[in-house]
Motif scaffolding. Structure first.
Motif, PDB file in Angstrom:
ATOM      1  N   ASP A  15       9.735 -14.056  18.452  1.00 22.52           N
ATOM      2  CA  ASP A  15       9.735 -12.799  17.722  1.00 22.52           C
ATOM      3  C   ASP A  15      10.447 -12.918  16.381  1.00 22.52           C
ATOM      4  N   LYS A  16       9.847 -12.362  15.324  1.00 19.36           N
ATOM      5  CA  LYS A  16      10.461 -12.423  14.005  1.00 19.36           C
ATOM      6  C   LYS A  16      11.847 -11.765  14.011  1.00 19.36           C
ATOM      7  N   GLY A  17      12.015 -10.787  14.875  1.00 19.62           N
ATOM      8  CA  GLY A  17      13.297 -10.104  14.968  1.00 19.62           C
ATOM      9  C   GLY A  17      14.450 -11.036  15.302  1.00 19.62           C
ATOM     10  N   GLN A  18      14.137 -12.128  16.018  1.00 16.60           N
ATOM     11  CA  GLN A  18      15.196 -13.083  16.344  1.00 16.60           C
ATOM     12  C   GLN A  18      15.721 -13.744  15.080  1.00 16.60           C
ATOM     13  N   TRP A  19      14.800 -14.143  14.186  1.00 13.83           N
ATOM     14  CA  TRP A  19      15.209 -14.708  12.895  1.00 13.83           C
ATOM     15  C   TRP A  19      16.050 -13.684  12.128  1.00 13.83           C
ATOM     16  N   GLN A  20      15.540 -12.425  12.091  1.00 15.94           N
ATOM     17  CA  GLN A  20      16.232 -11.410  11.301  1.00 15.94           C
ATOM     18  C   GLN A  20      17.630 -11.157  11.818  1.00 15.94           C
ATOM     19  N   ALA A  21      17.754 -11.039  13.135  1.00 15.32           N
ATOM     20  CA  ALA A  21      19.079 -10.796  13.705  1.00 15.32           C
ATOM     21  C   ALA A  21      20.009 -11.966  13.392  1.00 15.32           C
ATOM     22  N   ALA A  22      19.513 -13.191  13.588  1.00 15.62           N
ATOM     23  CA  ALA A  22      20.357 -14.367  13.358  1.00 15.62           C
ATOM     24  C   ALA A  22      20.785 -14.449  11.896  1.00 15.62           C
TER      25      ALA A  22
ATOM     26  N   VAL B 287      21.964  -3.409  12.701  1.00 18.36           N
ATOM     27  CA  VAL B 287      21.530  -3.109  14.067  1.00 18.36           C
ATOM     28  C   VAL B 287      20.059  -2.721  14.006  1.00 18.36           C
ATOM     29  N   PHE B 288      19.253  -3.323  14.879  1.00 12.24           N
ATOM     30  CA  PHE B 288      17.806  -3.179  14.784  1.00 12.24           C
ATOM     31  C   PHE B 288      17.253  -2.246  15.850  1.00 12.24           C
ATOM     32  N   GLN B 289      16.086  -1.706  15.561  1.00  9.92           N
ATOM     33  CA  GLN B 289      15.448  -0.804  16.523  1.00  9.92           C
ATOM     34  C   GLN B 289      15.167  -1.525  17.838  1.00  9.92           C
ATOM     35  N   SER B 290      14.722  -2.775  17.756  1.00 10.76           N
ATOM     36  CA  SER B 290      14.390  -3.495  18.995  1.00 10.76           C
ATOM     37  C   SER B 290      15.518  -4.429  19.434  1.00 10.76           C
ATOM     38  N   PHE B 291      16.747  -4.109  19.077  1.00  9.21           N
ATOM     39  CA  PHE B 291      17.975  -4.782  19.487  1.00  9.21           C
ATOM     40  C   PHE B 291      18.013  -6.248  19.008  1.00  9.21           C
TER      41      PHE B 291
END
Lengths: 241, 227
Positions: free
Chosen positions: B124-131, A82-86
């Motif tokens: 956003d890099k976070g999209q890669w990380q979440a996926a 679970v990430f800080q920025s969802f």
């Protein structure tokens, strides 16, 4: 359940983790605190190899996931994050967010994936928002959907990277309640966070990190009341608890 | 004679217009055919190239970048002439229609690839990380999570560029493709009157104004502003 052995991590020449040893047993909730730059998030990200450690090993449920030939995609389902920025997928509804990995990785049918996803949304109390899109949800709701997304894959351990740091104060409680429920249901959790009150109430162990090493660890009572190291006491004094 | 009457005589000669309207009509159909094929093939090829590029295999990247940079720098007219007059020398006879379609497809693919690439990088890099953290493989994350967002973000520049490139079907006139411009200029030489050109211009307006509106509708419906 989750074990980190002599973990080293560097970004180029910048050493971020300088030899971390940490073992988390099943059903344990371990809280990691420390100043920014201490390497807490990097440690978390090494646990599912979103960051690649330069040295050391990570074991999840007995299997070494840092081994060369391991099927990382398969094991990442066992590790929820679970990430800080969802990081919800904005082009998909809440239900689709939660069911995507179920369909594509676990290869469930659409119907089965939908049911499992609904069950996960139920656990976080957001069944009625299943067809809403992330931009229609509050921050707290988005984070809870993100938790459901990780839960749906039935992970053995959940990693939380400052899950409430980006939330307005009044929304933090809902997310912490979900985390408390998960703890009570027996989930193994590794949490990086500043929510000290939550640590006092729910954590089995608190770990203080600074400049890439674990300075001290202990039960919340020990750490918050009578920390051994000065650095720990200084940090805790600065942070409101 | 007033200037309006002179204008009408030069550009709005009704008899000439009626005589050559069918010819320009058939030219319109050819233009539409080429344009539709160019849009579909160009965008699909652009998507394929950007997906390939995302794997970051050095040699492949090199080739893609060389292709894209060349096709964005050379005027389409030069490529059309090169292919139409040059290829027969090595035994390949493609015909005007195919040459125009091929050149414009490759040019659109080159621009589309660059537009999609910029979109891909800005997800956003976070999209890669979440996926990836849910166990999705690289290609799965790309196809189901990242590319859908990249494409939505790049719709405005994409529709813009597509409209600009498909208007180049007019270049077909240089190699004898029977599209709007060709029919119009032929009619002008036969009739000695500029009215067919005027009708040709109207034909382009009739064709592309709806396309522009379609582009704008797609933008408002699907495009995102990056937050």
């Amino acid at each position: 359940m989750l074990q980190v052995v002599d973990l080293h991590m560097a970004f180029g020449t910048l050493e971020v983790l300088k030899g971390i040893d940490l073992a988390i047993t099943e059903r344990e909730l371990v809280f990691v605190i420390g100043p920014s730059g201490s390497g807490k998030s990097t440690l978390l990200r090494c646990c599912n190899r979103l960051e690649e450690p330069v040295k050391g090993q990570v074991f999840v449920d007995g299997t070494e996931i840092t081994a060369p030939k391991v099927n990382l995609n398969k094991f990442r389902q066992r590790i929820g994050m679970v990430f800080q920025s969802f990081n919800l997928y904005p082009h998909l509804s809440a239900l689709a967010n939660v069911s995507l990995a179920l369909r594509k990785v676990s290869k469930r049918s659409r119907v089965e994936a939908g049911e499992l996803a609904m069950a996960a949304l139920q656990r976080v109390g957001l069944v009625d928002k299943a067809h809403s899109y992330p931009n229609e949800l509050s921050g707290g709701q988005q984070q809870r959907v993100a938790i459901a997304r990780a839960l749906a894959l039935e992970p053995k351990v959940m990693l939380f990277d400052e899950p409430t740091s980006a939330l307005d104060p009044e929304l933090v409680g809902d997310v912490l309640n979900v985390m408390k429920d998960m703890k009570d249901a027996g989930m193994t959790m590794l949490v990086v966070s500043h929510e000290m009150r939550f640590a006092r109430n729910a954590a089995d162990r608190v770990v203080f990190m600074d400049q890439g090493v674990i300075v001290e660890e202990g039960t919340p009572k020990d750490m918050f009341g009578k920390a051994q190291h000065k650095r720990t006491r200084d940090f805790l004094q600065q942070v409101d608890h | 004679m007033s200037s309006w009457q002179r204008f009408a005589e030069a550009f709005l000669d009704w008899d000439v217009i009626v005589q050559y309207l069918p010819a320009i009509g058939s030219g319109l159909i050819v233009t539409v055919e080429i344009a539709a094929l160019v849009v579909i093939c160009g965008i699909v090829l652009g998507l394929v190239l950007v997906v390939l590029r995302s794997y970051r295999i050095t040699v492949v990247n090199w080739l893609i970048i060389a292709f894209v940079d060349t096709l964005r720098s050379v005027p389409p007219l030069v490529l059309i002439l090169l292919l139409y007059f040059g290829m027969p020398n090595i035994g390949i006879n493609m015909g005007g229609f195919v040459v125009v379609w091929l050149v414009l497809t490759l040019v659109l693919a080159a621009f589309a690839e660059e537009i999609f690439w910029a979109g891909l990088l800005s997800v956003d890099k976070g999209q890669w990380q979440a996926a990836r953290s849910t166990g999705l493989g690289y290609t799965q994350a790309l196809i189901y999570v990242v590319m859908p967002q990249a494409v939505r973000m790049t719709i405005p520049p994409l529709t813009n560029r597509t409209i600009a490139i498909t208007k180049n079907t007019a270049l077909g006139t240089v190699i004898g493709v029977a599209e709007i411009m060709n029919e119009a200029t032929t009619a002008v030489s036969f009739s000695g009157n500029a009215s067919p050109l005027f009708v040709g211009a109207l034909a382009y307006v009739m064709l592309f104004v709806p396309v522009v509106y379609l582009g704008r509708w797609i933008e408002t419906r699907f495009a995102w502003r990056k937050n």
